[in-house]
Design a protein around this motif. Structure first.
Motif, PDB file in Angstrom:
ATOM      1  N   LEU A  67       1.247  20.340 -59.389  1.00  0.00           N
ATOM      2  CA  LEU A  67       0.718  20.301 -58.018  1.00  0.00           C
ATOM      3  C   LEU A  67       0.873  18.930 -57.352  1.00  0.00           C
ATOM      4  O   LEU A  67       1.184  18.829 -56.177  1.00  0.00           O
ATOM      5  CB  LEU A  67      -0.757  20.722 -57.978  1.00  0.00           C
ATOM      6  N   ASP A  68       0.660  17.852 -58.138  1.00  0.00           N
ATOM      7  CA  ASP A  68       0.763  16.508 -57.546  1.00  0.00           C
ATOM      8  C   ASP A  68       2.210  16.080 -57.329  1.00  0.00           C
ATOM      9  O   ASP A  68       2.462  15.075 -56.666  1.00  0.00           O
ATOM     10  CB  ASP A  68       0.082  15.476 -58.467  1.00  0.00           C
ATOM     11  N   TYR A  70       4.799  17.677 -55.833  1.00  0.00           N
ATOM     12  CA  TYR A  70       5.522  18.060 -54.625  1.00  0.00           C
ATOM     13  C   TYR A  70       5.093  17.207 -53.430  1.00  0.00           C
ATOM     14  O   TYR A  70       3.891  17.056 -53.180  1.00  0.00           O
ATOM     15  CB  TYR A  70       5.282  19.540 -54.308  1.00  0.00           C
ATOM     16  N   PRO A  72       4.026  16.116 -49.740  1.00  0.00           N
ATOM     17  CA  PRO A  72       3.238  16.897 -48.772  1.00  0.00           C
ATOM     18  C   PRO A  72       4.047  17.389 -47.576  1.00  0.00           C
ATOM     19  O   PRO A  72       3.576  18.244 -46.837  1.00  0.00           O
ATOM     20  CB  PRO A  72       2.142  15.923 -48.311  1.00  0.00           C
ATOM     21  N   ARG A  93      -6.338  22.543 -57.383  1.00  0.00           N
ATOM     22  CA  ARG A  93      -5.780  22.463 -56.026  1.00  0.00           C
ATOM     23  C   ARG A  93      -6.823  21.904 -55.056  1.00  0.00           C
ATOM     24  O   ARG A  93      -7.799  22.557 -54.733  1.00  0.00           O
ATOM     25  CB  ARG A  93      -5.319  23.851 -55.561  1.00  0.00           C
ATOM     26  N   ASP A  94      -6.596  20.697 -54.637  1.00  0.00           N
ATOM     27  CA  ASP A  94      -7.494  20.066 -53.665  1.00  0.00           C
ATOM     28  C   ASP A  94      -7.153  20.604 -52.271  1.00  0.00           C
ATOM     29  O   ASP A  94      -5.989  20.550 -51.863  1.00  0.00           O
ATOM     30  CB  ASP A  94      -7.267  18.541 -53.726  1.00  0.00           C
ATOM     31  N   GLN A  97      -5.498  17.509 -50.220  1.00  0.00           N
ATOM     32  CA  GLN A  97      -4.318  16.877 -50.837  1.00  0.00           C
ATOM     33  C   GLN A  97      -3.200  17.883 -51.106  1.00  0.00           C
ATOM     34  O   GLN A  97      -2.017  17.547 -51.029  1.00  0.00           O
ATOM     35  CB  GLN A  97      -4.764  16.214 -52.155  1.00  0.00           C
ATOM     36  N   HIS A  98      -3.587  19.101 -51.448  1.00  0.00           N
ATOM     37  CA  HIS A  98      -2.579  20.114 -51.793  1.00  0.00           C
ATOM     38  C   HIS A  98      -2.497  21.218 -50.736  1.00  0.00           C
ATOM     39  O   HIS A  98      -2.200  22.361 -51.055  1.00  0.00           O
ATOM     40  CB  HIS A  98      -2.912  20.736 -53.162  1.00  0.00           C
ATOM     41  N   ARG A  99      -2.764  20.853 -49.476  1.00  0.00           N
ATOM     42  CA  ARG A  99      -2.800  21.884 -48.436  1.00  0.00           C
ATOM     43  C   ARG A  99      -1.413  22.479 -48.179  1.00  0.00           C
ATOM     44  O   ARG A  99      -1.295  23.531 -47.550  1.00  0.00           O
ATOM     45  CB  ARG A  99      -3.407  21.341 -47.134  1.00  0.00           C
ATOM     46  N   ILE A 101       0.394  23.595 -50.505  1.00  0.00           N
ATOM     47  CA  ILE A 101       0.702  24.446 -51.666  1.00  0.00           C
ATOM     48  C   ILE A 101      -0.149  25.709 -51.639  1.00  0.00           C
ATOM     49  O   ILE A 101      -1.374  25.652 -51.501  1.00  0.00           O
ATOM     50  CB  ILE A 101       0.441  23.683 -52.985  1.00  0.00           C
TER      51      ILE A 101
END
Ligand SMILES: C[S@@+](CC[C@H](N)C(=O)[O-])C[C@H]1O[C@@H](n2cnc3c(N)ncnc32)[C@H](O)[C@@H]1O
Length: 234
Positions: A67-68, A70, A72, A93-94, A97-99, A101
């Motif tokens: 997840l980290d 890729y 943004p 999934r934050d 931070q991971h919007r 994904i």
């Protein structure tokens, strides 16, 4: 997490569930694999030229070790069959931070996407885990746009007979994890419409190979530009 129509079959009558092993392992997976797998994924993804607004599909995202990795500025859809693995990914999934994904439950052997939908299609430590690796790669190729990139991290049988024989000794053990040491890269790429661009290892002793392949684009076919490429071209 959005549930796909062909999602996890655990407990559902008549729907195959090929990833029971990983559902069972989900609680310990990160402790065992995170230190090595996450670093390798991050270095491989960092080496890709992912343009703004590029669409990325990751198949078999598992507990979300990628997840980290890729950037943004791209849009990622990450799928897995296992409810338990996906629940771990969702926990990582934050929302901010991971919007970029989205996690979805789906069978990688029957992807619910149209042909040519993605600029990049990735599969990390997953190709040997599914019951039909050739079908998986064919599905990855189908949903990749012509000229787009397929990126795989996996163990493939060595071209060198001595190394192959040595590594194959571990096959009964690796089968406990649901994967075989005997898969040949040539076999999964055959007839896939993918051109192998490079294969390499991040360390000479690693069991895992990084494979970058490109979906064949017929000569003269217009490139399907996305994101900043599109903006630059207009
Ligand atoms: C070894 S794990 C790799 C997970 C992650 N990519 C990583 O590198 O940590 C393999 C993953 O493939 C998933 N998987 C197995 N069969 C699948 C299928 N048919 N469709 C989608 N995912 C599948 C499993 O649930 C598991 O999460």
């Amino acid at each position: 997490m959005k549930a796909g129509n062909t999602g996890n079959g655990a407990g559902k009558k008549g729907v195959p569930h090929h990833s029971r092993i990983y559902s069972d392992l989900s609680g310990v997976y990160d402790h065992v694999f995170m230190p090595i797998f996450a670093r390798r994924i991050e270095s491989v993804v960092a080496g890709l030229d992912i343009q703004s607004n590029a669409r990325v599909l990751e198949v078999g995202v598992g507990t979300g070790l990628s997840l980290d990795a890729y950037p943004p500025h791209c849009r990622v859809t990450a799928i897995d069959l296992s409810t338990e693995m996906l629940a771990r990914a969702e926990a990582k999934r934050d929302p901010w931070q991971h919007r970029h994904i989205e996690l979805r439950q789906m069978d990688a052997l029957a992807l619910e996407f149209e042909d040519g939908a993605f600029d990049f299609v990735t599969a990390f430590h997953t190709v040997t885990v599914v019951p039909d690796p050739r079908k998986l790669v064919a599905e990855m190729a189908r949903v990749c746009k012509p000229g787009g990139q397929i990126v795989i991290i996996n163990h493939f049988s060595s071209e060198r007979p001595v190394i192959r024989a040595f590594v194959d000794l571990a096959d009964p053990l690796t089968r406990v994890l649901g994967w075989s040491t005997r898969l040949r890269l040539g076999d999964v790429l055959q007839g896939s419409g993918l051109d192998l661009e490079q294969r390499y290892k991040t360390s000479p002793f690693s069991l895992f190979t990084i494979v970058e392949a490109r979906k064949f684009q017929p000569p003269g076919a217009a490139t399907q530009l996305r994101g900043t490429d599109q903006a630059r071209a207009s």
